[in-house]
Motif scaffolding. Structure first.
Motif, PDB file in Angstrom:
ATOM      1  N   UNK A  33      -0.087  -9.871  -6.233  1.00  0.00           N
ATOM      2  CA  UNK A  33      -1.479  -9.419  -6.374  1.00  0.00           C
ATOM      3  C   UNK A  33      -1.639  -8.086  -5.648  1.00  0.00           C
ATOM      4  N   UNK A  34      -2.673  -7.319  -5.976  1.00  0.00           N
ATOM      5  CA  UNK A  34      -2.951  -6.116  -5.195  1.00  0.00           C
ATOM      6  C   UNK A  34      -3.269  -6.477  -3.746  1.00  0.00           C
ATOM      7  N   UNK A  35      -2.842  -5.617  -2.849  1.00  0.00           N
ATOM      8  CA  UNK A  35      -3.111  -5.763  -1.417  1.00  0.00           C
ATOM      9  C   UNK A  35      -3.973  -4.585  -0.973  1.00  0.00           C
ATOM     10  N   UNK A  36      -4.955  -4.845  -0.113  1.00  0.00           N
ATOM     11  CA  UNK A  36      -5.837  -3.793   0.384  1.00  0.00           C
ATOM     12  C   UNK A  36      -5.096  -2.963   1.432  1.00  0.00           C
ATOM     13  N   UNK A  37      -4.724  -1.733   1.051  1.00  0.00           N
ATOM     14  CA  UNK A  37      -4.017  -0.848   1.965  1.00  0.00           C
ATOM     15  C   UNK A  37      -4.952   0.053   2.767  1.00  0.00           C
ATOM     16  N   UNK A  38      -6.256  -0.088   2.584  1.00  0.00           N
ATOM     17  CA  UNK A  38      -7.189   0.833   3.225  1.00  0.00           C
ATOM     18  C   UNK A  38      -7.198   0.725   4.743  1.00  0.00           C
ATOM     19  N   UNK A  39      -6.819  -0.431   5.257  1.00  0.00           N
ATOM     20  CA  UNK A  39      -6.774  -0.617   6.705  1.00  0.00           C
ATOM     21  C   UNK A  39      -5.346  -0.617   7.244  1.00  0.00           C
ATOM     22  N   UNK A  40      -4.395  -0.171   6.431  1.00  0.00           N
ATOM     23  CA  UNK A  40      -3.005  -0.095   6.857  1.00  0.00           C
ATOM     24  C   UNK A  40      -2.858   0.945   7.966  1.00  0.00           C
ATOM     25  N   UNK A  41      -2.114   0.605   9.017  1.00  0.00           N
ATOM     26  CA  UNK A  41      -1.919   1.513  10.146  1.00  0.00           C
ATOM     27  C   UNK A  41      -0.449   1.871  10.312  1.00  0.00           C
ATOM     28  N   UNK A  72       7.161   8.725   0.731  1.00  0.00           N
ATOM     29  CA  UNK A  72       7.192   9.348  -0.601  1.00  0.00           C
ATOM     30  C   UNK A  72       5.877  10.034  -0.945  1.00  0.00           C
ATOM     31  N   UNK A  73       4.779   9.398  -0.506  1.00  0.00           N
ATOM     32  CA  UNK A  73       3.450   9.926  -0.829  1.00  0.00           C
ATOM     33  C   UNK A  73       3.070  11.113   0.046  1.00  0.00           C
ATOM     34  N   UNK A  74       3.817  11.333   1.151  1.00  0.00           N
ATOM     35  CA  UNK A  74       3.492  12.430   2.049  1.00  0.00           C
ATOM     36  C   UNK A  74       2.661  12.020   3.240  1.00  0.00           C
ATOM     37  N   UNK A  75       2.684  10.720   3.562  1.00  0.00           N
ATOM     38  CA  UNK A  75       1.939  10.237   4.720  1.00  0.00           C
ATOM     39  C   UNK A  75       0.963   9.141   4.343  1.00  0.00           C
ATOM     40  N   UNK A  76       0.440   8.467   5.369  1.00  0.00           N
ATOM     41  CA  UNK A  76      -0.395   7.290   5.157  1.00  0.00           C
ATOM     42  C   UNK A  76      -1.676   7.607   4.404  1.00  0.00           C
ATOM     43  N   UNK A  81      -3.476   0.118  -5.676  1.00  0.00           N
ATOM     44  CA  UNK A  81      -4.076  -0.513  -6.845  1.00  0.00           C
ATOM     45  C   UNK A  81      -5.422  -1.150  -6.504  1.00  0.00           C
ATOM     46  N   UNK A  82      -5.561  -1.623  -5.279  1.00  0.00           N
ATOM     47  CA  UNK A  82      -6.818  -2.238  -4.832  1.00  0.00           C
ATOM     48  C   UNK A  82      -7.993  -1.294  -5.074  1.00  0.00           C
ATOM     49  N   UNK A  83      -7.860  -0.047  -4.677  1.00  0.00           N
ATOM     50  CA  UNK A  83      -8.929   0.929  -4.848  1.00  0.00           C
ATOM     51  C   UNK A  83      -9.178   1.254  -6.310  1.00  0.00           C
ATOM     52  N   UNK A  84      -8.097   1.358  -7.075  1.00  0.00           N
ATOM     53  CA  UNK A  84      -8.249   1.702  -8.491  1.00  0.00           C
ATOM     54  C   UNK A  84      -8.983   0.589  -9.233  1.00  0.00           C
ATOM     55  N   UNK A  85      -8.637  -0.655  -8.935  1.00  0.00           N
ATOM     56  CA  UNK A  85      -9.327  -1.781  -9.563  1.00  0.00           C
ATOM     57  C   UNK A  85     -10.795  -1.789  -9.159  1.00  0.00           C
TER      58      UNK A  85
END
Length: 277
Positions: free
Chosen positions: A154-162, A182-186, A196-200
């Motif tokens: 399932x999608x995981x909420x990465x918004x609070x990832x540290x 790969x993305x260039x940082x958090x 995907x959480x945000x996109x959904x």
């Protein structure tokens, strides 16, 4: 069914790459010339494997060949290493799995095989890591798929990832650290196509998304807690999706063999009712 194992040099993966394809069989009552010249375009299932797997997993560990035969369906199974179906531009000479599926594999299948490229004829499914790939492709390219089945993921909420989270000694976070790099940082990762959480959240009340199925075994220690969290979140944001659980099953092939059968029903793929004989 006919099984094609194909090895070719990939532009996006920068190496020889192997895939498996299930193609419909010719019924015995139709001549070879009539069948192979009929120019029919078949529906396609893009079927993704999990961590530590490859293109052969679904063929060796489920009855997908039988189910595809019953549905008159093409099934395409690529190999993704442990990439999470993401782009790894700094891995070796580059292993851009995310771009590969859309910009290389799909054009090849549509033009070299009798595969329909119409949205209504295309479906995507995967287990575990392949489930994460499935939902990522489904929400970032909703115009390409009629429906998607996310099995044991399932999608995981990465918004609070540290940054501290990323130091955890766990295979999930080890791979996640690489994806953040790969993305260039958090911060860039959180606002990328990986979240995907945000996109959904942004598309939940629209009609753009494919029809979505999320499936999980009740004894899946890796996923079930996140499965229930996302199910509640889906209710809050009004996401129109089916959540399907089987009691007594864990993160295992016995579950995925049953789940892919349910997914084919969810996709609306009916049996042809036509015998090869």
């Amino acid at each position: 069914m006919s099984i094609v194992t194909m090895n070719f040099e990939s532009q996006f993966l920068h190496s020889n790459h192997e895939i498996s394809i299930i193609l419909p069989d010719k019924p015995h009552h139709i001549s070879a010339k009539e069948y192979y010249q009929n120019q029919k375009k078949y529906k396609v299932l893009w079927l993704l494997h999990g961590t530590f797997g490859d293109h052969s997993d679904w063929l060796r560990k489920t009855n997908i060949e039988l189910y595809a035969c019953e549905k008159d369906l093409i099934v395409v199974m690529p190999s993704a290493l442990n990439s999470n179906y993401s782009n790894w531009s700094r891995c070796m000479l580059g292993f851009n799995m995310y771009d590969y599926l859309i910009d290389e594999l799909m054009p090849m299948i549509y033009n070299w095989f009798p595969a329909s490229e119409k949205r209504k004829d295309n479906f995507i499914a995967g287990l575990s890591m392949g489930g994460r790939g499935t939902i990522k492709f489904a929400v970032n390219y909703p115009e390409k798929f009629a429906a998607a089945a996310v099995l044991s993921a399932v999608p995981v909420d990465f918004n609070n990832l540290t940054e501290q989270d990323l130091q955890k000694d766990d295979p999930f976070y080890q791979r996640l650290r690489g994806m953040v790099d790969n993305a260039g940082g958090l911060e860039k990762f959180v606002h990328s196509n990986e979240n995907v959480w945000n996109i959904i959240n942004s598309l939940a009340d629209s009609r753009k998304l494919p029809r979505l199925l999320f499936a999980c075994g009740s004894k899946d220690k890796l996923i079930y807690e996140n499965f229930t969290v996302f199910q509640e979140h889906a209710k809050k944001i009004g996401l129109d999706a089916e959540f399907w659980t089987l009691e007594g099953y864990g993160h295992e092939w016995r579950f995925w063999d049953l789940a892919i059968q349910h997914a084919l029903e969810f996709f609306g793929l009916s049996d042809t009712g036509q015998s090869r004989f």
